[in-house]
Write an enzyme that holds these catalytic residues in place. Structure first.
Site, mmCIF file in Angstrom:
data_model
loop_
_atom_site.group_PDB
_atom_site.id
_atom_site.type_symbol
_atom_site.label_atom_id
_atom_site.label_comp_id
_atom_site.label_asym_id
_atom_site.label_seq_id
_atom_site.Cartn_x
_atom_site.Cartn_y
_atom_site.Cartn_z
ATOM 1 C CG HIS A 1 -42.395 20.086 -8.791
ATOM 2 N ND1 HIS A 1 -42.465 18.798 -8.314
ATOM 3 C CD2 HIS A 1 -43.008 20.869 -7.856
ATOM 4 C CE1 HIS A 1 -43.113 18.783 -7.140
ATOM 5 N NE2 HIS A 1 -43.443 20.033 -6.847
ATOM 6 C CE1 TYR B 1 -5.550 -3.212 9.540
ATOM 7 C CE2 TYR B 1 -4.640 -5.411 9.209
ATOM 8 C CZ TYR B 1 -4.821 -4.116 8.776
ATOM 9 O OH TYR B 1 -4.294 -3.720 7.576
ATOM 10 C CE LYS C 1 -3.667 2.738 4.384
ATOM 11 N NZ LYS C 1 -4.570 2.162 5.415
ATOM 12 C CB SER D 1 -17.252 22.473 -29.735
ATOM 13 O OG SER D 1 -17.302 21.541 -30.792
ATOM 14 C CG ASN E 1 -3.105 -4.558 13.243
ATOM 15 O OD1 ASN E 1 -2.514 -4.499 12.161
ATOM 16 N ND2 ASN E 1 -3.536 -5.697 13.752
ATOM 17 C CB SER F 1 -0.931 0.013 1.215
ATOM 18 O OG SER F 1 -0.180 -0.031 2.408
ATOM 19 C CD GLU G 1 -21.010 19.912 -19.462
ATOM 20 O OE1 GLU G 1 -21.475 18.999 -20.141
ATOM 21 O OE2 GLU G 1 -20.316 20.829 -19.950
ATOM 22 C CG ASN H 1 -19.585 23.225 -24.749
ATOM 23 O OD1 ASN H 1 -20.685 23.656 -25.088
ATOM 24 N ND2 ASN H 1 -18.820 22.499 -25.551
ATOM 25 C CE LYS I 1 -21.708 23.159 -27.908
ATOM 26 N NZ LYS I 1 -22.983 22.995 -27.234
HETATM 27 N N1 ARG Z 1 -0.815 -1.207 5.506
HETATM 28 C C1 ARG Z 1 -1.665 -1.712 6.511
HETATM 29 C C2 ARG Z 1 -2.999 -0.947 6.469
HETATM 30 O O1 ARG Z 1 -3.067 0.026 5.861
HETATM 31 C C3 ARG Z 1 -1.054 -1.535 7.858
HETATM 32 C C4 ARG Z 1 -1.502 -2.538 8.867
HETATM 33 C C5 ARG Z 1 -0.990 -3.886 8.523
HETATM 34 N N2 ARG Z 1 -1.281 -4.794 9.571
HETATM 35 C C6 ARG Z 1 -1.120 -6.095 9.462
HETATM 36 N N3 ARG Z 1 -1.439 -6.805 10.486
HETATM 37 N N4 ARG Z 1 -0.689 -6.660 8.361
HETATM 38 O O2 ARG Z 1 -3.962 -1.340 7.059
#
Ligand code: ARG
Length: 514
Positions: free
Chosen positions: A211, A372, A380, A332, A165, A78, A345, A340, A338
């Site tokens: 309406h 967890y 995220k 356009s 966690n 991540s 939008e 726009n 145009k």
């Molecule tokens: N990258 C993980 C998250 O965003 C961090 C926690 C990972 N925890 C684990 N027990 N593998 O949640």
């Protein structure tokens, strides 16, 4: 299916390397090749993602008999998304280390090394000198590994009494607190732009629609201030969200807290949290605040989308109520004439992505077994997408609002159409002692008469009025015509110029304090 299995068996990147006799036989394949025991660096010539230079890579996985292949590394990481949390991760780690030192779990010297190391890492990241290596999975492991690399033994003590966690749960809360402030500033700036525009059109009248049919006349300022109200609720919602999320999960560990004497309240205080979370089992799996935050973003997007929708309609030839500044229009590729309203939008369209994030977070959360689960890592991308999108939409809306022009001539030239004063006439009859339901009927038949005669209500003679209702007097004309009607509104919060001016004064006072 059988085919796929065969293919996977043929040394695919996903095949893990076992740390036994077979492993050495596989050296040189596309799979990872470093022995865990030796601690030597991983071969990159194999095409395996990752930095070969950092000793101790994936040190936290000695329990496993093999290292993940490229497929898994890419799937599990991540870091590409959560690296933007780095400041919060470092701030959280410094607070944690400080507490560890106060509790004598590390020495003062170790604390200093940890602090200095983390600050250096922070600078490296800020200046783009840090090498992000996704084999470390996430920002937490990347920073910890870099720290160990930098300061050695002391760095290995940072994670005492902590799990990723509770660490990630803390980081997100810290990030969100700041993000909420940014959003609140942007909301306020947009509110101010609306108020300024309302001041400009305090005396002007436009049709109010229900309406999308002409309903009653409203002051243009009241129409504009309706967005200030919506945005104010957004502001308060975010404030509430910030208050609710402001508890510190740090010290909850993986799920059960710790056998070490951690001073949770001390860390929470240092990080500016108003309290700690009181149940470690809940704390590590709680992302309610993420769902709430995205919901708040979704409502902001909804409000901006409604404004955009209005002005897309109002700027078309048929309405011609507003003119969006050229800087916020596009043309356009084919039709040279145009202009726009693409920006509007897109504000409307981007709302879809924010709603998508809301659905996503709710779906991610709904089947989480207690504690967890790695699913939570998917939080995220959605909090970031929602806030980035809404930030951009708030900025764009403010730009559009600051430069839009209402064509008051065009608007007032059409105010006679659509019997905007019909309700006012019915209320006039109420003043003459006629029951509202009856008055409603009288005006209904007057309107239908006017339609046949191609007349406006105010163009009827007193005799014509009296034919339908004897109680109508010459003062009826004081209640007809859009401009007269708006000046007659007396209820608090009504859409007349007097009320609008009071609201403008209120908002000017209110918003200047922010
Ligand atoms: N990258 C993980 C998250 O965003 C961090 C926690 C990972 N925890 C684990 N027990 N593998 O949640």
């Amino acid at each position: 299916m059988a085919k796929a299995e065969t293919r996977l068996g043929e040394g695919d990147a996903e095949t893990p390397v076992r740390r036994d006799a077979t492993a050495s036989q596989r050296e040189g394949t596309k799979t990872p090749s470093r022995s865990r025991k030796s601690g030597s660096t991983r071969s990159t010539s194999s095409g395996q993602a990752g930095s070969p230079s950092r000793a101790g890579s994936r040190d936290w996985e000695k329990r496993l008999t093999c290292e993940p292949g490229e497929l898994t590394v890419n799937f599990v990481e991540s870091l590409s998304i959560d690296k933007r949390l780095y400041k919060y991760d470092i701030v959280g780690s410094i607070a944690h280390a400080q507490m560890l030192a106060e509790q004598k779990l590390i020495t003062k010297d170790e604390l200093k090394q940890i602090k200095d190391g983390l600050i250096e890492i922070s600078q490296e990241i800020a200046e783009g000198r840090f090498k992000f290596d996704k084999t470390y999975e996430d920002i937490h492991m990347a920073i910890e590994a870099a720290l160990v690399d930098k300061i050695g033994e002391a760095g290995k003590k940072l994670h005492t009494g902590r799990s990723r966690n509770d660490q990630v749960a803390t980081d997100i809360r810290l990030w969100m607190r700041d993000e909420i402030e940014i959003l609140q500033v942007k909301i306020t700036l947009l509110q101010k732009a609306f108020v300024k525009l309302a001041e400009k059109y305090a005396e002007d009248v436009m049709p109010g629609y229900t309406h999308l049919q002409r309903a009653q006349p409203v002051s243009i300022a009241s129409y504009l201030l309706s967005f200030v109200e919506q945005l104010e609720r957004d502001f308060i919602r975010l404030k509430n969200c910030s208050e609710l999320l402001n508890t510190c999960p740090l010290g909850s560990g993986a799920i059960a807290g710790s056998t070490l004497p951690l001073d949770r309240k001390g860390t929470a205080k240092q990080l500016g949290f108003s309290d700690i979370s009181y149940n470690s089992v809940d704390a590590v799996g709680d992302r309610d605040f993420c769902a709430e935050f995205i919901f708040d973003c979704a409502l902001i997007a909804t409000h901006l989308s409604r404004m955009a929708e209005d002005w897309i309609i109002y700027s078309c030839e048929e309405f011609g109520f507003v003119r969006i500044d050229d800087s916020y229009c596009t043309s356009s590729s084919m039709m040279p004439q145009k202009r726009n309203p693409d920006v509007l939008e897109l504000i409307r369209g981007k709302t879809g992505s924010v709603y998508g994030s809301l659905m996503a977070i709710l779906t991610i959360l709904k089947a989480q077994p207690t504690g967890y689960n790695r699913d939570l890592q998917e939080d995220k991308v959605h909090i970031f997408t929602a806030s980035d999108t809404v930030e951009a939409c708030l900025d764009m809306s403010r730009a559009v609002v600051s430069h839009v022009k209402f064509d008051t001539k065009k608007i007032s030239s059409g105010l006679g159409k659509g019997f905007l004063d019909a309700t006012s006439l019915a209320e006039y009859l109420v003043g003459k002692g006629i029951a509202f339901r009856e008055a409603h009927g009288i005006v209904g038949s007057l309107v239908s008469y006017c339609e046949k005669q191609n007349k406006r209500l105010k163009e009827l003679s007193l005799e014509q009025f009296k034919q339908k209702c004897a109680s109508i007097e010459s003062d009826v004309y004081e209640n007809l015509g859009a401009a007269k009607v708006v000046s007659k509104y007396v209820t608090e919060g009504a859409a007349g110029p007097q009320q609008a001016k009071r609201q403008i004064a209120y908002w000017n006072k209110q918003l200047v304090q922010r």
